[in-house]
Design an enzyme around this catalytic site. Structure first.
Site, PDB file in Angstrom:
ATOM      1  N   HIS A 219      13.414  46.899 -16.851  1.00  0.00           N
ATOM      2  CA  HIS A 219      13.080  48.079 -16.048  1.00  0.00           C
ATOM      3  C   HIS A 219      13.861  48.177 -14.750  1.00  0.00           C
ATOM      4  O   HIS A 219      13.721  49.158 -14.030  1.00  0.00           O
ATOM      5  CB  HIS A 219      11.578  48.096 -15.724  1.00  0.00           C
ATOM      6  CG  HIS A 219      11.209  47.124 -14.641  1.00  0.00           C
ATOM      7  ND1 HIS A 219      11.035  45.798 -14.873  1.00  0.00           N
ATOM      8  CD2 HIS A 219      11.030  47.297 -13.305  1.00  0.00           C
ATOM      9  CE1 HIS A 219      10.737  45.178 -13.751  1.00  0.00           C
ATOM     10  NE2 HIS A 219      10.741  46.060 -12.777  1.00  0.00           N
TER      11      HIS A 219
HETATM   12  C1  UD1 Z   1       8.271  49.059  -9.377  1.00  0.00           C
HETATM   13  C2  UD1 Z   1       8.752  48.120  -8.276  1.00  0.00           C
HETATM   14  C3  UD1 Z   1       9.292  46.831  -8.881  1.00  0.00           C
HETATM   15  C4  UD1 Z   1       8.331  46.218  -9.871  1.00  0.00           C
HETATM   16  C5  UD1 Z   1       7.971  47.264 -10.915  1.00  0.00           C
HETATM   17  C6  UD1 Z   1       7.005  46.717 -11.930  1.00  0.00           C
HETATM   18  C7  UD1 Z   1       9.609  49.280  -6.277  1.00  0.00           C
HETATM   19  C8  UD1 Z   1      10.800  49.636  -5.506  1.00  0.00           C
HETATM   20  N1  UD1 Z   1       9.820  48.729  -7.482  1.00  0.00           N
HETATM   21  O1  UD1 Z   1       9.402  49.529 -10.092  1.00  0.00           O
HETATM   22  O2  UD1 Z   1       9.507  45.902  -7.819  1.00  0.00           O
HETATM   23  O3  UD1 Z   1       8.943  45.099 -10.518  1.00  0.00           O
HETATM   24  O4  UD1 Z   1       7.382  48.386 -10.249  1.00  0.00           O
HETATM   25  O5  UD1 Z   1       6.697  47.627 -12.922  1.00  0.00           O
HETATM   26  O6  UD1 Z   1       8.510  49.467  -5.818  1.00  0.00           O
HETATM   27  N2  UD1 Z   1       6.640  55.773 -14.100  1.00  0.00           N
HETATM   28  C9  UD1 Z   1       5.800  56.394 -15.020  1.00  0.00           C
HETATM   29  N3  UD1 Z   1       4.500  56.007 -15.074  1.00  0.00           N
HETATM   30  C10 UD1 Z   1       3.986  55.052 -14.262  1.00  0.00           C
HETATM   31  C11 UD1 Z   1       4.836  54.438 -13.330  1.00  0.00           C
HETATM   32  C12 UD1 Z   1       6.153  54.795 -13.255  1.00  0.00           C
HETATM   33  O7  UD1 Z   1       6.207  57.243 -15.774  1.00  0.00           O
HETATM   34  O8  UD1 Z   1       2.789  54.755 -14.379  1.00  0.00           O
HETATM   35  C13 UD1 Z   1       8.079  56.132 -14.058  1.00  0.00           C
HETATM   36  C14 UD1 Z   1       8.372  57.317 -13.203  1.00  0.00           C
HETATM   37  O9  UD1 Z   1       9.366  58.042 -13.849  1.00  0.00           O
HETATM   38  C15 UD1 Z   1       8.935  56.716 -11.939  1.00  0.00           C
HETATM   39  C16 UD1 Z   1       9.645  55.509 -12.469  1.00  0.00           C
HETATM   40  O10 UD1 Z   1       8.826  55.058 -13.567  1.00  0.00           O
HETATM   41  O11 UD1 Z   1       9.745  57.577 -11.251  1.00  0.00           O
HETATM   42  C17 UD1 Z   1       9.815  54.395 -11.512  1.00  0.00           C
HETATM   43  O12 UD1 Z   1       8.605  53.997 -10.943  1.00  0.00           O
HETATM   44  P1  UD1 Z   1       8.576  53.326  -9.496  1.00  0.00           P
HETATM   45  O13 UD1 Z   1       7.179  53.120  -9.110  1.00  0.00           O
HETATM   46  O14 UD1 Z   1       9.448  54.048  -8.549  1.00  0.00           O
HETATM   47  O15 UD1 Z   1       9.287  51.916  -9.675  1.00  0.00           O
HETATM   48  P2  UD1 Z   1       9.336  50.915 -10.883  1.00  0.00           P
HETATM   49  O16 UD1 Z   1      10.626  51.051 -11.569  1.00  0.00           O
HETATM   50  O17 UD1 Z   1       8.091  50.952 -11.686  1.00  0.00           O
END
Ligand code: UD1
Length: 379
Positions: A219
């Protein structure tokens, strides 16, 4: 009674919070009141609710429902929301986990209001400031009053940045308390390993036997957002499956799934080599990890769980915060390079590691952390 405001928002934080909640519920109810604030960074039910239910984490008292967004927008919205709650609740400390945007927002909100920040999983460094997590964890450590590191390396990293323990003093952000206490995730693996064996039927459901598959997760933006890296990794995983005659199971983080679905040019390997799955619950994940031949991942938590479960791990990054795993020879860094991924897997299939010394503590990290919070001179 010490009043804590615990900030969680992303999947690994729910998992870490479960370890502290368990000890709090067992025997600290009269000493520490813990109010959980969920920022809403992760919002899909299989990234959030399922962990609260399965791991019996108390329901969040506050929910911000921030959702996705650019780093600035997401962190900014959290900062405003957390600040309001701190002003209203006046906690004795703000407790944050790890290195996500929720961690940074919680630490910044607390520090600016002069409420002591408690950082669990302090001191880790990848020394790569292009990672958003590195910026978050370095900033958070420098704002914290109580820092709990899972490894000796964490203590050394903090020292190099001038963050050392101040034993004689009333602790504050300028004179912090730094404690090496082991890893709360190890507490969890020990607690859930047996339960997962008894309760999770994920292997049956998927039709796999013990050691009949490889397990992968991916991820990190550096892997998912670069079109070449993403394609290279997916095809390298399929090559590992073909060479060793067992499929790779890949529970997909929503960010990775969304990117794969948008990429019309991407040719996915066939299902019998690379099996894409929805995100797994914690029990299912532990079960999948425990039964895998080998684990390939870019996640910090999954790297460690491989060690806890005595599995070799191919770390699909160029560097790691968990250097001990690489130094011990039980993990190899491959980056997104397909040749390195395939070679590392072949190496571990031929020579599986056998020694896993207890470098992540004794599975009592949560208890030690709560003992320090209950007794250190920081309020
Ligand atoms: C985040 C953390 C990372 C951690 C990871 C674990 C930051 C900068 N990164 O990354 O350190 O290892 O979580 O999972 O905080 N999305 C969904 N549904 C959800 C959550 C996310 O669809 O329930 C998608 C969305 O498109 C979103 C993208 O995932 O824009 C990224 O989510 P985000 O919370 O920005 O960071 P992660 O990549 O999950």
């Amino acid at each position: 009674m010490t009043k804590l405001l615990t900030i969680v928002g992303a999947r690994p934080q729910f998992i870490k919070a479960a370890a502290l909640s368990r000890v709090l519920q067992e025997d600290n109810k009269n000493r520490i009141q813990d109010l959980i604030l969920h920022t809403g960074q992760h919002y899909d039910s299989n990234m959030s609710e399922i962990f609260f239910a399965e791991m019996q984490i108390p329901k969040p008292v506050f929910k911000l429902d921030i959702g996705s967004g650019s780093h600035g927008a997401q962190t900014g919205r959290m900062l405003g929301g957390i600040e309001e709650i701190i002003l209203k609740e006046k906690p004795d400390g703000v407790l944050v986990y790890g290195d996500t945007n929720s961690t940074l927002a919680g630490a910044l909100a607390g520090a600016k209001l002069h409420v002591p920040v408690i950082h669990v999983e302090a001191g880790l460094r990848s020394f790569n400031k292009r990672m958003p997590e590195e910026i978050n964890r370095v900033s958070c450590d420098h704002m914290s009053t109580l820092l709990f590191t899972p490894t000796e390396t964490g203590i050394r990293n903090l020292k190099r940045e001038g963050i050392v323990h101040h034993p004689q003093q009333k602790l504050d952000a300028d004179h912090p308390g730094v404690y090496h206490c082991g890893d709360v995730m190890y507490d969890n693996t020990l607690f859930y390993k047996k339960l997962a064996e008894e309760k999770s039927d994920i292997l049956n459901k998927l039709g796999f036997e013990e050691e009949g598959y490889f397990l992968a997760t991916m991820h990190r933006p550096s892997n998912t957002d670069d079109p070449k890296h993403l394609a290279d990794i997916l095809h390298a995983l399929a090559a590992v499956a073909e060479r060793h005659n067992a499929p790779v199971l890949l529970p997909l983080h929503p960010r990775t799934r969304a990117i794969i679905e948008r990429r019309k040019d991407l040719q996915l390997p066939p299902d019998d080599r690379l099996r894409l799955l929805p995100p797994a619950s914690f029990l299912d994940m532990i079960r999948l990890e425990a039964g895998a031949r080998l684990i390939l991942t870019d996640s910090g938590g999954v790297q460690k769980e491989a060690w806890f479960l005595e599995k070799a791990v191919v770390v699909m990054r160029d560097e790691t915060e968990w250097v001990e795993i690489i130094e011990a020879g039980n993990g190899r860094l491959s980056g997104p390079d397909p040749a390195k991924i395939v070679d590392a897997a072949a190496h571990f299939m031929a020579e599986p590691p056998v020694r896993f010394p207890p470098i992540f503590g004794k599975g009592q990290a949560a208890r030690q952390i709560l003992d320090v919070i209950g007794s250190a001179n920081w309020r």
